[in-house]
Design a protein around this motif. Structure first.
Motif, PDB file in Angstrom:
ATOM      1  N   ALA A  56     -10.232  26.897 -22.804  1.00 10.41           N
ATOM      2  CA  ALA A  56     -10.850  28.104 -23.349  1.00 10.41           C
ATOM      3  C   ALA A  56     -12.348  27.913 -23.549  1.00 10.41           C
ATOM      4  O   ALA A  56     -13.124  28.871 -23.453  1.00 10.41           O
ATOM      5  CB  ALA A  56     -10.183  28.478 -24.680  1.00 10.41           C
ATOM      6  N   MET A  57     -12.769  26.674 -23.806  1.00  9.57           N
ATOM      7  CA  MET A  57     -14.176  26.415 -24.068  1.00  9.57           C
ATOM      8  C   MET A  57     -15.061  26.802 -22.879  1.00  9.57           C
ATOM      9  O   MET A  57     -16.209  27.228 -23.055  1.00  9.57           O
ATOM     10  CB  MET A  57     -14.360  24.930 -24.410  1.00  9.57           C
ATOM     11  CG  MET A  57     -15.771  24.562 -24.831  1.00  9.57           C
ATOM     12  SD  MET A  57     -16.401  25.609 -26.163  1.00  9.57           S
ATOM     13  CE  MET A  57     -15.249  25.168 -27.460  1.00  9.57           C
ATOM     14  N   SER A 177      -1.256  27.989 -20.780  1.00  5.09           N
ATOM     15  CA  SER A 177      -1.882  29.232 -21.245  1.00  5.09           C
ATOM     16  C   SER A 177      -3.273  29.388 -20.636  1.00  5.09           C
ATOM     17  O   SER A 177      -3.650  30.479 -20.188  1.00  5.09           O
ATOM     18  CB  SER A 177      -1.962  29.210 -22.776  1.00  5.09           C
ATOM     19  OG  SER A 177      -2.674  30.318 -23.256  1.00  5.09           O
ATOM     20  N   ASN A 178      -4.036  28.312 -20.596  1.00  5.05           N
ATOM     21  CA  ASN A 178      -5.368  28.359 -19.980  1.00  5.05           C
ATOM     22  C   ASN A 178      -5.292  28.834 -18.535  1.00  5.05           C
ATOM     23  O   ASN A 178      -6.069  29.702 -18.093  1.00  5.05           O
ATOM     24  CB  ASN A 178      -5.999  26.957 -19.997  1.00  5.05           C
ATOM     25  CG  ASN A 178      -6.482  26.550 -21.367  1.00  5.05           C
ATOM     26  OD1 ASN A 178      -6.716  27.391 -22.225  1.00  5.05           O
ATOM     27  ND2 ASN A 178      -6.634  25.257 -21.579  1.00  5.05           N
ATOM     28  N   LYS A 183      -7.189  34.150 -15.532  1.00  7.50           N
ATOM     29  CA  LYS A 183      -7.298  35.200 -14.521  1.00  7.50           C
ATOM     30  C   LYS A 183      -7.806  36.524 -15.110  1.00  7.50           C
ATOM     31  O   LYS A 183      -8.163  37.440 -14.376  1.00  7.50           O
ATOM     32  CB  LYS A 183      -5.941  35.408 -13.833  1.00  7.50           C
ATOM     33  CG  LYS A 183      -5.457  34.171 -13.070  1.00  7.50           C
ATOM     34  CD  LYS A 183      -4.058  34.379 -12.526  1.00  7.50           C
ATOM     35  CE  LYS A 183      -3.624  33.213 -11.633  1.00  7.50           C
ATOM     36  NZ  LYS A 183      -3.629  31.912 -12.326  1.00  7.50           N
ATOM     37  N   LEU A 184      -7.801  36.647 -16.451  1.00  7.91           N
ATOM     38  CA  LEU A 184      -8.298  37.858 -17.103  1.00  7.91           C
ATOM     39  C   LEU A 184      -9.828  37.837 -17.155  1.00  7.91           C
ATOM     40  O   LEU A 184     -10.461  36.834 -16.842  1.00  7.91           O
ATOM     41  CB  LEU A 184      -7.728  37.963 -18.519  1.00  7.91           C
ATOM     42  CG  LEU A 184      -6.205  38.067 -18.645  1.00  7.91           C
ATOM     43  CD1 LEU A 184      -5.802  38.093 -20.122  1.00  7.91           C
ATOM     44  CD2 LEU A 184      -5.677  39.313 -17.938  1.00  7.91           C
ATOM     45  N   ALA A 185     -10.388  38.940 -17.589  1.00  6.03           N
ATOM     46  CA  ALA A 185     -11.844  39.012 -17.748  1.00  6.03           C
ATOM     47  C   ALA A 185     -12.302  37.944 -18.737  1.00  6.03           C
ATOM     48  O   ALA A 185     -11.571  37.590 -19.673  1.00  6.03           O
ATOM     49  CB  ALA A 185     -12.248  40.397 -18.245  1.00  6.03           C
ATOM     50  N   THR A 186     -13.520  37.462 -18.563  1.00  5.05           N
ATOM     51  CA  THR A 186     -14.022  36.347 -19.383  1.00  5.05           C
ATOM     52  C   THR A 186     -13.919  36.628 -20.868  1.00  5.05           C
ATOM     53  O   THR A 186     -13.532  35.759 -21.660  1.00  5.05           O
ATOM     54  CB  THR A 186     -15.492  36.050 -19.014  1.00  5.05           C
ATOM     55  OG1 THR A 186     -15.566  35.709 -17.631  1.00  5.05           O
ATOM     56  CG2 THR A 186     -16.046  34.919 -19.858  1.00  5.05           C
ATOM     57  N   ASN A 187     -14.259  37.845 -21.309  1.00  2.00           N
ATOM     58  CA  ASN A 187     -14.258  38.148 -22.740  1.00  2.00           C
ATOM     59  C   ASN A 187     -12.859  38.412 -23.298  1.00  2.00           C
ATOM     60  O   ASN A 187     -12.685  38.563 -24.520  1.00  2.00           O
ATOM     61  CB  ASN A 187     -15.165  39.344 -23.035  1.00  2.00           C
ATOM     62  CG  ASN A 187     -14.632  40.630 -22.417  1.00  2.00           C
ATOM     63  OD1 ASN A 187     -13.930  40.582 -21.402  1.00  2.00           O
ATOM     64  ND2 ASN A 187     -14.957  41.761 -23.025  1.00  2.00           N
ATOM     65  N   MET A 193      -5.810  33.296 -25.068  1.00  2.00           N
ATOM     66  CA  MET A 193      -5.482  31.872 -25.182  1.00  2.00           C
ATOM     67  C   MET A 193      -5.369  31.451 -26.649  1.00  2.00           C
ATOM     68  O   MET A 193      -4.436  30.736 -27.039  1.00  2.00           O
ATOM     69  CB  MET A 193      -6.565  31.021 -24.497  1.00  2.00           C
ATOM     70  CG  MET A 193      -6.665  31.199 -22.990  1.00  2.00           C
ATOM     71  SD  MET A 193      -8.104  30.283 -22.336  1.00  2.00           S
ATOM     72  CE  MET A 193      -8.193  30.917 -20.662  1.00  2.00           C
ATOM     73  N   MET A 194      -6.326  31.871 -27.475  1.00  2.00           N
ATOM     74  CA  MET A 194      -6.327  31.492 -28.885  1.00  2.00           C
ATOM     75  C   MET A 194      -5.255  32.238 -29.675  1.00  2.00           C
ATOM     76  O   MET A 194      -4.586  31.662 -30.532  1.00  2.00           O
ATOM     77  CB  MET A 194      -7.702  31.768 -29.517  1.00  2.00           C
ATOM     78  CG  MET A 194      -8.885  31.166 -28.772  1.00  2.00           C
ATOM     79  SD  MET A 194      -8.761  29.387 -28.508  1.00  2.00           S
ATOM     80  CE  MET A 194      -8.873  28.792 -30.170  1.00  2.00           C
ATOM     81  N   GLY A 195      -5.065  33.527 -29.381  1.00  2.00           N
ATOM     82  CA  GLY A 195      -4.139  34.349 -30.161  1.00  2.00           C
ATOM     83  C   GLY A 195      -2.679  33.991 -29.983  1.00  2.00           C
ATOM     84  O   GLY A 195      -1.870  34.153 -30.909  1.00  2.00           O
TER      85      GLY A 195
END
Length: 525
Positions: A56-57, A177-178, A183-187, A193-195
């Protein structure tokens, strides 16, 4: 009577009653195993956060436009926050009980995961990390303590090592999960991933409400009847349940012939009172040895740099020549799979081979793996324009062998050992401090790793970690006696003879034989 005496000697030093019949062949107590699995599920929280943050970083840095220093702080501070959680949890679980502390860990981490998922800036994200870190600290401290206290002695290592199993399982889930949410939009990707970490925290909360309380905590609070009934459910035989009950009564200062449902526990034994004084101001030789061994083991588990291998594996793979996001994330999944496989190997053998042999073999293997990784990365650093396939292969192999050797011993044994060696009156505080030390060292390493490898090269950083791992090997060999097959109430007798663990074991054997002889004479009288 001679036959009874021979039976007692055959059963070994783990006896408290020399006239007991030999126990049946060890078997898996399904009820105790189910309880431990629910408790150890809490360690998924740390594993998931560690694994998911490594990938995620990449996207957080792009979305929130943070620099390398902010990246280091974001990655490592959850471990600093979790040491606070571990320290508080030691007192909390003495106050409200082990199972409610487990439920509390789930609630706290749930709040942290939601806050991180909806963070709109770096400060908001850091606050979510703080809350999640407290939950991780609670979970890390309580899972091995509850598992050790609920388990039959013959499979205590097997059950307690599930703490590390679930840490590794969580890491693997984070990597997977990463890969999918990338594949989703960056934002959006990193927020999902975190949720997703909120899901296991809900399961943990429910588990904490339905599992039984630790019989040793109940005994510390004088609830003898409840403790006795839980021991009958979590022991392999009724005879073992009675022996465990007698040992816990003795440790709690309750007369063995007192069969009341609820009794008054001596003030100095109840709720961990006076534990700080006994551990750090006026410790006995045995307690001092136990404290050094338990906290030192958790220190070296992280000081060897394993979290930098796991958390920064995409960075390592990038330095080794794997440059695409997809390639780095797939490579990190292989790290998670390797960790999971080898921790399972260890879990099913820890009660067979013992703690020492797994720990020493693991540490020796880690030293060699870190040296290989350091050499490979140094070669690549010195030839930046060349495509060195052999060196890349060596680095990839050594990353996998580092997590494999760590997971076969240092990973699970640290949690098993530190949760079982402290006396009952000191167990919550001691285990909490050991977990806090573990998280503090991990946090320091993760928050300084990028700066470290920029200062001394990435190869130099792993040469340093290899040296620390070698010192750890010497520490383990010198100060950690074998605890396999010992009752939790017998651990204190094994410690106190520094730098001479063989003598300690022999002296314990002699004391147990003398105790058996004394019991025999009393029966004849």
């Amino acid at each position: 009577m001679a036959d009874l005496h021979n039976q007692a000697i055959t059963r070994g030093v783990g006896l408290s009653n020399p006239d007991s019949v030999p126990p049946p062949k060890p078997k898996r107590n399904k009820y105790a195993l189910a309880c431990a699995l629910l408790a150890c599920m809490s360690s998924i929280l740390l594993g998931y956060d560690t694994g998911v943050m490594s990938g995620a970083m990449i996207y957080i840095q792009r979305d929130l436009k943070i620099n390398d220093v902010q990246k280091e702080i974001l990655v490592g501070t959850i471990n600093v926050y979790s040491l606070l959680g571990s320290a508080i949890a030691g007192r909390t679980c003495d106050w409200i009980g082990r199972r409610y502390t487990i439920a509390m860990a789930g609630v706290i981490f749930f709040a942290g995961a939601i806050l991180m998922a909806f963070a709109t800036n770096y400060a908001f994200l850091m606050f979510g990390r703080f809350v999640a870190g407290l939950g991780v600290g609670y979970a890390l401290m309580i899972a091995p303590v509850y598992s050790a206290e609920i388990s039959p002695r013959s499979i205590r290592g097997f059950i307690t090592s599930f703490t590390e199993v679930f840490i590794n399982f969580g890491v693997l889930l984070g990597y997977v999960s990463n890969y999918f949410f990338a594949k989703l939009a960056t934002n959006l990707g990193w927020r999902f991933m975190m949720g997703i970490g909120a899901i296991p925290s809900v399961m943990l909360f429910v588990g904490g409400l339905i599992m039984p309380e630790s019989p040793r905590w109940l005994m510390m609070h004088g609830r003898v009847g409840e403790a006795s009934r839980i021991l009958e459910k979590t022991s392999e035989t009724l005879q073992e349940a009675r022996e465990r009950l007698a040992d816990i009564k003795q440790a709690a200062g309750i007369p063995e012939d007192n069969h009341d449902e609820v009794v008054e526990v001596p003030n100095h034994q109840a709720g961990g009172r006076g534990a700080w004084r006994e551990m750090f101001i006026h410790p006995t030789r045995a307690v001092l040895h136990i404290t050094i061994a338990g906290i030192g083991l958790c220190f070296f588990q992280q000081a060897s740099g394993i979290d930098s291998v796991v958390m920064y594996s995409p960075t390592i793979f990038e330095k080794a020549g794997i440059t695409s996001d997809n390639g780095k994330l797939l490579a990190t999944i292989s790290v998670g799979v390797t960790k999971t496989i080898f921790i399972l190997v260890s879990t099913f053998n820890i009660d067979k081979f013992g703690r020492r042999i797994l720990l020493l073999t693991s540490t020796g293997g880690l030293v060699c793996s870190l040296l290989g990784l350091a050499i490979g990365l140094t070669v690549i650093d010195q030839h930046p324009t060349e495509k060195l396939t052999g060196a890349v292969a060596v680095c990839f192999f050594c990353v996998l062998s580092s997590v494999a050797t760590f997971s076969m011993g240092m990973g699970p044994v640290a949690w098993v050992y530190s949760s079982e060696i402290f006396p009952l009156r000191l167990r919550a505080l001691g285990s909490g401090l050991a977990a806090a030390m573990n998280r503090l060292v991990s946090g320091v390493i993760l928050m300084t790793f990028i700066s470290l490898y920029k200062a001394i090269t990435i190869g130099g950083a792993f040469f340093l970690f290899a040296g620390i791992a070698f010192v750890a090997f010497v520490f383990f060999f010198t100060l950690l006696p074998e605890t396999q097959g010992r009752g939790l109430e017998e651990m204190e007798e094994m410690f106190g003879t520094f730098f001479n663990w063989r003598s300690t074991v022999r002296e314990l054997e002699e004391r147990k034989k003398l105790k058996a002889e004394e019991g025999k004479r009393n029966d004849l009288a």
